[in-house]
Design a protein around this motif. Structure first.
Motif, short mmCIF file in Angstrom:
data_model
loop_
_atom_site.label_atom_id
_atom_site.label_comp_id
_atom_site.label_asym_id
_atom_site.label_seq_id
_atom_site.Cartn_x
_atom_site.Cartn_y
_atom_site.Cartn_z
N HIS A 62 -0.72 -0.03 -3.67
CA HIS A 62 -1.42 -0.80 -2.65
C HIS A 62 -0.96 -2.25 -2.68
CE1 HIS A 62 -4.01 -2.87 -5.62
NE2 HIS A 62 -3.96 -1.71 -6.28
N THR A 63 -1.31 -2.97 -1.63
CA THR A 63 -0.98 -4.39 -1.53
C THR A 63 -2.14 -5.22 -2.10
OG1 THR A 63 -1.90 -4.49 0.71
CG2 THR A 63 0.46 -3.96 0.49
N GLU A 75 -4.12 -7.14 -0.48
CA GLU A 75 -5.28 -7.12 0.40
C GLU A 75 -6.21 -5.95 0.13
OE1 GLU A 75 -2.18 -7.38 1.33
OE2 GLU A 75 -2.05 -9.47 2.04
N ALA A 76 -5.72 -4.91 -0.53
CA ALA A 76 -6.54 -3.70 -0.74
C ALA A 76 -7.22 -3.67 -2.10
CB ALA A 76 -5.66 -2.46 -0.58
N TYR A 101 4.02 -4.64 -3.69
CA TYR A 101 2.84 -3.81 -3.90
C TYR A 101 2.48 -3.75 -5.38
CZ TYR A 101 6.23 -0.24 -5.30
OH TYR A 101 7.25 0.44 -5.93
N ASP A 112 -7.27 -0.05 4.20
CA ASP A 112 -6.18 -0.91 4.69
C ASP A 112 -5.44 -1.55 3.51
OD1 ASP A 112 -6.87 -0.36 7.30
OD2 ASP A 112 -8.22 -2.09 7.48
N GLY A 113 -4.16 -1.38 3.51
CA GLY A 113 -3.34 -1.94 2.44
C GLY A 113 -2.93 -0.93 1.38
#
Length: 226
Positions: A158-159, A161-162, A186, A210-211
């Motif tokens: 994940h990035t 933001e997640a 990531y 999301d992310g």
């Protein structure tokens, strides 16, 4: 006092006893083969029922049936004559098995097949039947306990933001962080979790965040991933 019987005399008498083959009871042989076949098929069924490995091998499972019958034949043969028993021991001592056994439980099934073959070959049918029934029930009971809770590896990429969403979902699970790799684009985490009844709905929920790039769930035995 009677004359002492040395090994040479015993050997000669045993050679003369080869005539005993002419009086072999075909009924006993047939009963022994049927009993060993029945127990071998029981081992075949229990192994297939309790198998938890990566790829089930039909040919490997069939060997348990044949191993039980062959062992019974060997025991019925060597029990009639001491010379044959010594020759059989010498012949079997040169046999080497090179097949690698990945699961230690497979060795248990091998010993079960050999032990059942020895018992049926020696006409100890109650020992073979009762012992096989007890082993079957034990394996079925233990396999059900294993299914109730199994370890899995959850791999999440994940990035940044997640992070919040991923942590929120992980709080709902009983997990242990195994590794965390931070890359430029990531973050990859490997987490050990334990599940009951194969409830994997959380994977879809987590992948929808999301992310989150991808989510992988892998059954883990402790030695290798499946």
């Amino acid at each position: 006092m009677g004359e002492s019987l040395n090994f040479q005399d015993l050997f000669k008498k045993s050679m003369l006893h080869l005539e005993a083959f002419r009086s072999v009871s075909y009924t006993d042989v047939l009963i022994g083969l049927i009993a060993s076949f029945g127990i071998g098929m029981l081992i075949f069924y229990i192994y297939k029922k309790t198998f938890r490995g990566v790829v089930y091998s039909y040919n490997y499972n069939v060997t348990f049936v044949l191993m039980t019958m062959i062992t019974a034949i060997i025991i019925m043969t060597i029990s009639t004559n001491i010379v044959l028993s010594l020759g059989m021991v010498g012949a079997l001592s040169i046999v080497r098995f090179r097949t690698a056994v990945k699961d230690p439980l497979d060795i248990v099934y091998m010993f079960w097949a050999i032990s059942a073959g020895i018992a049926t070959g020696a006409k100890m049918y109650p020992v073979a039947l009762v012992g096989s029934a007890a082993i079957s029930l034990t394996l079925l009971w233990l396999s059900r306990r294993k299914v109730r809770e199994q370890p899995y590896l959850l791999i999440i990429r994940h990035t940044e933001e997640a992070i919040t969403g991923v942590r929120t979902q992980l709080r709902k699970l009983n997990y242990t962080l195994k590794s965390k790799t931070v890359r430029k684009d990531y973050i990859e985490m490997t987490i050990e979790i334990r599940l009951r009844d194969d409830n994997t709905a959380f994977v879809n929920v987590m992948s929808a965040i999301d992310g989150v790039l991808d989510v992988s769930l892998i059954n883990y035995t402790g030695d290798y991933a499946q």
